[in-house]
Design a protein around this motif. Structure first.
Motif, short mmCIF file in Angstrom:
data_model
loop_
_atom_site.label_atom_id
_atom_site.label_comp_id
_atom_site.label_asym_id
_atom_site.label_seq_id
_atom_site.Cartn_x
_atom_site.Cartn_y
_atom_site.Cartn_z
N LYS A 1 0.88 -1.13 0.03
CA LYS A 1 0.29 0.18 -0.17
C LYS A 1 0.80 1.46 0.06
N ARG A 2 2.20 0.90 0.23
CA ARG A 2 3.09 2.31 0.24
C ARG A 2 4.10 2.11 -1.02
N ILE A 3 3.70 1.93 -2.27
CA ILE A 3 4.58 2.06 -3.27
C ILE A 3 4.00 3.30 -3.86
N TYR A 4 4.76 4.28 -3.69
CA TYR A 4 4.39 5.72 -3.98
C TYR A 4 5.26 6.10 -5.21
N GLY A 5 4.62 7.01 -6.15
CA GLY A 5 4.91 7.59 -7.35
C GLY A 5 5.64 8.94 -6.93
N GLU A 6 5.80 9.75 -7.57
CA GLU A 6 6.42 11.19 -7.34
C GLU A 6 5.93 12.29 -8.22
N THR A 7 5.85 13.59 -7.89
CA THR A 7 5.63 14.67 -8.59
C THR A 7 6.82 15.56 -8.60
N ILE A 8 7.58 15.83 -9.70
CA ILE A 8 8.62 16.28 -9.80
C ILE A 8 8.68 17.78 -10.17
N TRP B 1 5.50 7.19 -12.11
CA TRP B 1 4.64 6.20 -11.82
C TRP B 1 5.46 5.00 -11.40
N LYS B 2 4.90 4.03 -10.71
CA LYS B 2 5.58 2.89 -10.30
C LYS B 2 4.68 1.74 -10.78
N LYS B 3 5.13 0.56 -11.33
CA LYS B 3 4.42 -0.34 -12.03
C LYS B 3 5.09 -1.79 -11.65
N PRO B 4 4.38 -2.79 -11.35
CA PRO B 4 5.03 -4.14 -11.33
C PRO B 4 5.75 -4.93 -12.44
N VAL B 5 6.79 -5.42 -12.02
CA VAL B 5 7.84 -5.72 -13.40
C VAL B 5 7.19 -6.66 -14.11
N GLY B 6 5.99 -7.58 -13.76
CA GLY B 6 5.52 -8.41 -14.73
C GLY B 6 5.69 -9.96 -13.85
N VAL B 7 5.89 -10.76 -14.85
CA VAL B 7 6.03 -12.14 -14.33
C VAL B 7 7.35 -12.62 -13.68
N VAL B 8 7.26 -13.13 -12.61
CA VAL B 8 8.47 -13.34 -11.67
C VAL B 8 8.76 -14.75 -11.54
N ALA B 9 10.02 -15.18 -11.77
CA ALA B 9 10.30 -16.41 -11.38
C ALA B 9 11.16 -16.71 -10.23
N ALA B 10 10.57 -17.52 -9.20
CA ALA B 10 11.25 -17.39 -7.75
C ALA B 10 12.00 -18.64 -7.74
N ILE B 11 13.43 -18.84 -7.76
CA ILE B 11 13.85 -20.11 -7.38
C ILE B 11 14.51 -20.13 -6.20
N THR B 12 13.97 -21.20 -5.32
CA THR B 12 14.15 -21.23 -3.97
C THR B 12 15.15 -22.19 -3.44
N PRO B 13 15.85 -22.01 -2.16
CA PRO B 13 16.88 -23.02 -1.71
C PRO B 13 16.04 -23.93 -0.75
N GLU C 1 8.88 -1.31 -11.26
CA GLU C 1 9.62 -0.55 -12.45
C GLU C 1 9.24 0.87 -12.36
N THR C 2 10.29 1.77 -12.69
CA THR C 2 9.82 3.23 -12.39
C THR C 2 9.44 3.65 -13.73
N GLN C 3 8.51 4.23 -14.06
CA GLN C 3 7.91 4.83 -15.27
C GLN C 3 7.91 6.54 -15.22
N TYR C 4 8.67 7.06 -16.01
CA TYR C 4 8.67 8.60 -15.76
C TYR C 4 7.69 9.09 -16.95
N VAL C 5 6.71 10.06 -16.45
CA VAL C 5 5.56 10.29 -17.24
C VAL C 5 5.67 12.20 -17.55
N ALA C 6 5.87 12.39 -18.68
CA ALA C 6 5.90 13.84 -18.84
C ALA C 6 4.64 14.27 -19.64
N ILE C 7 4.00 15.19 -18.95
CA ILE C 7 2.47 15.40 -19.41
C ILE C 7 2.58 16.85 -19.90
N GLY C 8 2.12 17.08 -21.30
CA GLY C 8 2.09 18.52 -21.88
C GLY C 8 0.97 19.04 -21.50
N MET C 9 0.77 20.17 -21.09
CA MET C 9 -0.62 20.92 -20.81
C MET C 9 -1.08 21.88 -21.77
#
Ligand code: SIN
Length: 477
Positions: free
Chosen positions: A116-123, A135-147, A468-476
């Motif tokens: 609940k605390r995956i915050y983005g930013e306004t620069i 913006w913050k986005k999940p990376v996608g499919v994860v493979a977890a190889i465990t010991p 993942e970090t996604q930077y978004v430039a918004i033209g106004m």
């Protein structure tokens, strides 16, 4: 004998496959069998995880936390069943297995909230006609190889943050301990995770890893295991530039300085060295004791080690179980033999524990008068052997401690605050226990410097690894 199945797209299957036999290292008995699958099944799991990602990642963090909290509750309700299976599969004393279930569940609990605390930013913008955001986005499919050494906790330390961040997972558990992981997935099913979100494949490590590496739907690999395998994964992941989190080998120094409280140091050294029969990546592998306190430490430590009870982990009174397998036992024997042949003296243990004449037991061992020429001071032992080297100065201890390609965990015992801080500042280790032999927790960053790994698990860094970090430039205009 019971067959424990794989889990793909909400279905259990595995009938008709060749199997892997899971053997109890305490007595050689068969615990169960799991299917020996390969590339086809792994690709199936990846494909459904990819389909499942769209829906899972579009849920709110609050919705995902609801599933994780349910899983946490189920783990607590099934604590005993999970703990018993771990002890049967890998020999861990049952009281430690119970501790591991709680530790494992704490990752699910903590990351349910952290999602609940995956915050983005306004620069602040450089142009009035633009707005700049991150913006913050999940990376996608994860493979977890465990010991195998922490069959459930190392899984939840990966799965908890991955699921909380909105990723879906394909799990490849160790072939030594797949059933504990399967038991956890049964609880995921009970918790009602949507199909395709959590998948588990058992079988050939090389074939499963090949499929993971070649399928570009897998965007992230999270692995705990040896540095040797970690290096292979780094090379193999290069073609598709897959993201990696690697928790690799260690060779932890434990430094006891003249002004340490000897009883605290003995307690810390026992906790660090003999937890999980010395089969942890962060366990003290080499102990450096300053000369003024050396004899007292050796005597008290050896006495405490002789008091540890060895045996089948199902016995409530047992402190030290078997090694995982024959190779594990042979490595321990070789390290002790090499040290003794080069002049070290055994002050506790020093031989295989052959009372029942079955199982891979080794008596908890302390060897003193060790030096840098001995293999035990260079290679990870992964067993219940504590080698002690005398050092004259703080400087010597720091030099020896850092003289390794590893950088996972180190321990320092001193009551002098300024000295403790001075020493720790110079230690090239990702984790340091200061007057503490058990530093792990869900909310802290766990991981190594140098050849001990890439990235951190646990804490807020543990969830950043799946975002993942996604930077978004918004033209106004
Ligand atoms: C490990 O051996 O890598 C895990 C130990 C821990 O989490 O304390």
């Amino acid at each position: 004998m019971k067959l424990y199945n794989m889990y793909i797209d909400g279905q259990w299957f595995g009938e008709g496959y060749e199997t892997i036999k899971v053997i109890n290292p305490a007595n050689g008995e068969l615990v169960g069998e799991v299917p020996y699958a390969g590339e086809k099944e792994t690709n199936q799991a990846i494909n459904v995880a990819h389909t499942g990602f769209k829906k899972w990642s579009s849920l709110t963090a609050y919705d995902r936390a609801g599933y994780l909290r349910k899983l946490y509750q189920l783990m607590m309700e099934h604590q005993e069943e999970l703990a018993e299976m771990m002890t049967l599969e890998m020999g861990k004393p049952i009281k430690e297995s119970r501790g591991e279930v709680q530790y494992a569940a704490s990752f699910i609990d903590w990351f349910a909230e952290e999602g609940k605390r995956i915050y983005g930013e306004t620069i602040p913008t450089h142009a009035g006609s633009k707005r700049l955001q991150v913006w913050k986005k999940p990376v996608g499919v994860v493979a977890a190889i465990t010991p195998w050494n922490f069959p459930i906790a190392m899984l939840t330390r990966k799965m908890g943050p991955a699921l909380a961040a909105g990723c879906t997972v394909v799990i490849k558990p160790s072939s030594e301990t797949p059933i504990s992981a399967i038991k956890l997935i049964e609880l995921c099913e009970k918790a009602g995770f949507p199909k395709g979100v959590v998948n588990l494949v058992t079988g050939s490590s090389s074939k499963i890893t090949k499929a993971i590496m070649e399928n570009n739907k897998v965007r992230k690999i999270t692995f705990t295991g040896s540095t040797e395998v970690g290096k292979i994964l780094i090379r193999q992941s290069a073609d598709q530039v897959k993201k990696l989190s690697l928790e690799l080998g260690g060779h932890a120094p434990l430094i006891v300085l003249d002004d340490a409280n000897v009883d605290t140091a003995v307690k810390g050294a026992i906790a660090s060295k003999f937890r999980n029969t010395g089969q942890t990546c962060i366990c003290a592998n080499r102990i450096y004791v300053q000369s003024g306190i050396y004899d007292e430490f050796v005597e008290k430590f050896a006495k405490a080690v002789k008091g540890l009870k060895v045996g089948n982990g199902m016995d409530e009174m047992v402190d030290v179980g078997p090694l995982i397998n024959k190779e594990g036992l042979e490595k321990v024997e070789n390290h002790v033999e090499d040290a003794v042949s080069k002049g070290a003296k055994v002050v506790a243990g020093g031989s295989p524990y052959t009372k029942e004449n079955v199982g891979f037991f080794y008596t908890p061992t302390v060897i003193k008068d060790v030096n840098e020429s001995m293999v035990v001071m260079e290679e990870e032992t992964f067993g219940p052997v504590a080698p002690i080297q005398k050092v004259e100065t703080e400087e010597e201890a720091i030099q020896l401690a850092n003289d390794t390609p590893y950088g996972l965990a180190a321990y320092v015992f001193t009551e002098n605050v300024a000295r403790g801080m001075r020493v720790i500042e110079r230690l090239d280790y990702g984790i340091v226990g200061w007057n503490d032999g058990a530093p792990s927790a869900a909310q802290v960053p766990f991981g190594g410097m140098k050849e001990s790994g890439v990235g951190r698990e646990g804490g807020h860094e543990g969830i950043d690894a799946f975002v993942e970090t996604q930077y978004v430039a918004i033209g106004m205009e």
